[in-house]
Design an enzyme around this catalytic site. Structure first.
Site, PDB file in Angstrom:
ATOM      1  N   HIS A 117     -93.796 -88.322 -50.622  1.00 40.46           N
ATOM      2  CA  HIS A 117     -92.574 -89.060 -50.978  1.00 40.46           C
ATOM      3  C   HIS A 117     -92.979 -90.193 -51.923  1.00 40.46           C
ATOM      4  O   HIS A 117     -94.110 -90.694 -51.845  1.00 40.46           O
ATOM      5  CB  HIS A 117     -91.990 -89.627 -49.683  1.00 40.46           C
ATOM      6  CG  HIS A 117     -90.681 -90.320 -49.813  1.00 40.46           C
ATOM      7  ND1 HIS A 117     -90.567 -91.618 -50.252  1.00 40.46           N
ATOM      8  CD2 HIS A 117     -89.424 -89.898 -49.539  1.00 40.46           C
ATOM      9  CE1 HIS A 117     -89.287 -91.969 -50.241  1.00 40.46           C
ATOM     10  NE2 HIS A 117     -88.569 -90.941 -49.814  1.00 40.46           N
ATOM     11  N   ASP A 128     -98.373 -90.783 -43.466  1.00 36.31           N
ATOM     12  CA  ASP A 128     -96.967 -91.132 -43.568  1.00 36.31           C
ATOM     13  C   ASP A 128     -96.229 -90.329 -42.502  1.00 36.31           C
ATOM     14  O   ASP A 128     -96.020 -89.127 -42.653  1.00 36.31           O
ATOM     15  CB  ASP A 128     -96.464 -90.798 -44.982  1.00 36.31           C
ATOM     16  CG  ASP A 128     -94.969 -91.043 -45.134  1.00 36.31           C
ATOM     17  OD1 ASP A 128     -94.302 -91.346 -44.123  1.00 36.31           O
ATOM     18  OD2 ASP A 128     -94.467 -90.920 -46.264  1.00 36.31           O
ATOM     19  N   GLN A 139     -91.378 -88.532 -41.403  1.00 41.52           N
ATOM     20  CA  GLN A 139     -90.695 -87.324 -40.931  1.00 41.52           C
ATOM     21  C   GLN A 139     -91.398 -86.763 -39.699  1.00 41.52           C
ATOM     22  O   GLN A 139     -90.747 -86.252 -38.798  1.00 41.52           O
ATOM     23  CB  GLN A 139     -90.676 -86.256 -42.041  1.00 41.52           C
ATOM     24  CG  GLN A 139     -89.999 -86.670 -43.336  1.00 41.52           C
ATOM     25  CD  GLN A 139     -88.472 -86.707 -43.236  1.00 41.52           C
ATOM     26  OE1 GLN A 139     -87.872 -86.145 -42.325  1.00 41.52           O
ATOM     27  NE2 GLN A 139     -87.842 -87.396 -44.174  1.00 41.52           N
ATOM     28  N   LYS A 162     -84.856 -93.178 -39.339  1.00 38.22           N
ATOM     29  CA  LYS A 162     -84.937 -91.719 -39.191  1.00 38.22           C
ATOM     30  C   LYS A 162     -85.191 -91.340 -37.731  1.00 38.22           C
ATOM     31  O   LYS A 162     -85.077 -90.184 -37.357  1.00 38.22           O
ATOM     32  CB  LYS A 162     -86.066 -91.156 -40.059  1.00 38.22           C
ATOM     33  CG  LYS A 162     -85.816 -91.304 -41.557  1.00 38.22           C
ATOM     34  CD  LYS A 162     -86.860 -90.558 -42.342  1.00 38.22           C
ATOM     35  CE  LYS A 162     -87.110 -91.160 -43.696  1.00 38.22           C
ATOM     36  NZ  LYS A 162     -86.113 -90.861 -44.696  1.00 38.22           N
ATOM     37  N   CYS A 193     -86.780 -87.928 -53.761  1.00 40.65           N
ATOM     38  CA  CYS A 193     -87.875 -88.902 -53.933  1.00 40.65           C
ATOM     39  C   CYS A 193     -89.230 -88.201 -53.879  1.00 40.65           C
ATOM     40  O   CYS A 193     -90.178 -88.698 -53.253  1.00 40.65           O
ATOM     41  CB  CYS A 193     -87.817 -90.005 -52.874  1.00 40.65           C
ATOM     42  SG  CYS A 193     -86.403 -91.066 -53.020  1.00 40.65           S
TER      43      CYS A 193
END
Ligand code: PMP
Length: 406
Positions: A122, A199, A202, A225, A364
């Protein structure tokens, strides 16, 4: 127990209509809806318990400090971090990765030093590194994904050279849903003496995360999220890396003493939390994580795996839908285009008329789009409250698009 009807009843927005149709919310990859417990925590946080944290000696300040600081232990438990002192609060992943770039990487990286990224990162895990490229001359080394959208851990490890200072990879692609084997990457990178940033924006949504098991140095999550308020988030930082970090933003609780000539800093993690934080957001974030843990991360993962399999079978069953990313272990995130001239924006507009919320664009992730040879896709991203019936509504709406645009 995970009963989908009970779970859905926890999310008031799911019973509303959009454009005269029941809402089918499939834009969870962008931001998830909030359960009533989180909404209540936010209302109570402002309506009954609000004051600034850490500074006051009065009742409300102590109360909000207790709840705000209580979230640190909840995040540590959620990530299986060894200590709540390993958790730095922030406003979300973008701030988290920028903090690692400024506080840890910038002082340690010189011209021609390298960072290894996958092509499916991202922008939040690309642009901070471009800053260092532009300002300090560091080199970004890209690792491609294969035709299925899988990232070979060994290819990431092989990209490490004596000049590599950091590997930074997503755990789950926000476009393809690919799940990355971050543990193997971390083990291989550590064998070469290189720290790893994961990261988890998600990843933490779809599976139980264990940072102690992964062994990574930085693990970044974002509250909105994870069914929590926007403007909340956290990074897990390994204590060895924490001790190498220099303060990034100055002011507020990150200082111990300030004089005209000198400044001394608070102990970590507060050394890295400048200014009045997102107090109520962070408290709501803790409630959201408790909510997820209450449902059981394994139950959430099992529910979403079943959804993924059903959506996969239905989407891939139609030869005019081109799903991007066919990793066998992908999360329930589907990016696709339709045969014909229709732009992803047009498709999402038609879906919206049917009450179906998806995202359209480059998500993104422009380097990945370039790799795929696409400008834009539609993305249906599933959350813990979605159902197979909603997959059917999506497919019906896509069939309408096919009739309209083919
Ligand atoms: N990384 C990934 C993989 C994401 O999906 C997102 C959000 N789309 C981000 C980073 C950025 O998160 P935030 O906007 O919450 O800072």
């Amino acid at each position: 127990m995970f009963d989908i009807n009970t779970v859905r009843a926890d999310f008031p927005i799911l019973s509303r209509q959009v454009n005269g149709k029941p809402l089918v919310y499939l834009d969870n990859g962008a931001s998830a809806q909030k359960p009533q417990v989180v909404i209540d925590a936010v209302i109570c946080g402002y309506g009954e318990e609000y004051a600034n944290v850490h500074r006051g000696l009065h009742f409300l300040s102590n109360l909000s400090t207790e709840k705000y600081e209580g979230t640190r232990a909840i995040v540590a438990r959620f990530l299986n971090a060894p200590s709540e002192d390993d958790i730095i609060f922030n406003s979300g992943t973008t701030e988290g990765i920028n903090m690692v770039a400024y506080a840890w990487a910038m002082p340690r990286m010189q011209a021609r030093d390298e960072i290894v990224l996958s092509v499916m990162e991202h922008h939040a895990n690309i642009v901070p590194w471009h800053f260092l490229r532009e300002r300090q001359g560091i080199v970004i080394k890209w690792v491609d994904v294969d035709a299925n959208g899988d990232l070979d851990p060994q290819a990431v490890i092989d990209a490490i050279t004596p000049r590599t200072k950091l590997v930074a990879v997503t755990q789950v692609s926000n476009v393809l849903g690919t799940v990355v084997d971050v543990k193997t990457i971390t083990t291989g990178a550590h064998a070469k003496g290189v720290p790893v940033l994961v990261d988890g924006s998600q990843g933490a949504v779809h599976m139980a995360v264990d940072v102690a098991d992964i062994g990574c140095d930085f693990y970044v999550i974002t509250g909105h999220k994870l069914y929590g308020p926007s403007g909340s988030g956290a990074i897990y930082v390994h204590p060895d890396r924490m001790s190498e970090m220099q303060p990034f933003m100055g002011g507020g609780d990150m200082i111990r003493e300030v004089s005209k000539d000198a400044v001394t800093y608070n102990d970590p993690p507060m050394k890295f939390e400048a200014g009045t934080p997102g107090i109520v957001q962070t408290i709501g974030f803790g409630v959201a994580l408790e909510y997820m843990m209450g449902l059981g991360m394994e139950n959430i993962a099992a529910h979403e795996t079943a959804l993924r399999d059903y959506a996969s079978q239905r989407l891939n069953g139609l030869n005019w839908i081109n799903v991007q990313g066919h990793s066998a272990t992908k999360a329930a995130i589907f990016s696709f285009t339709l045969d014909g001239a229709a732009h992803a924006h047009d498709i999402s507009t038609v879906l919206d008329k049917k009450g179906v919320a998806v995202r359209a664009g480059s998500h993104c992730a422009m380097p990945l789009m370039e790799h795929l040879g696409l400008n834009a896709t539609c993305r249906a991203s599933f959350g813990l409250y979605n159902t197979t019936d909603e997959v059917d509504v999506l497919i019906d709406a896509l069939e309408l698009c096919h009739d309209l645009f083919a």
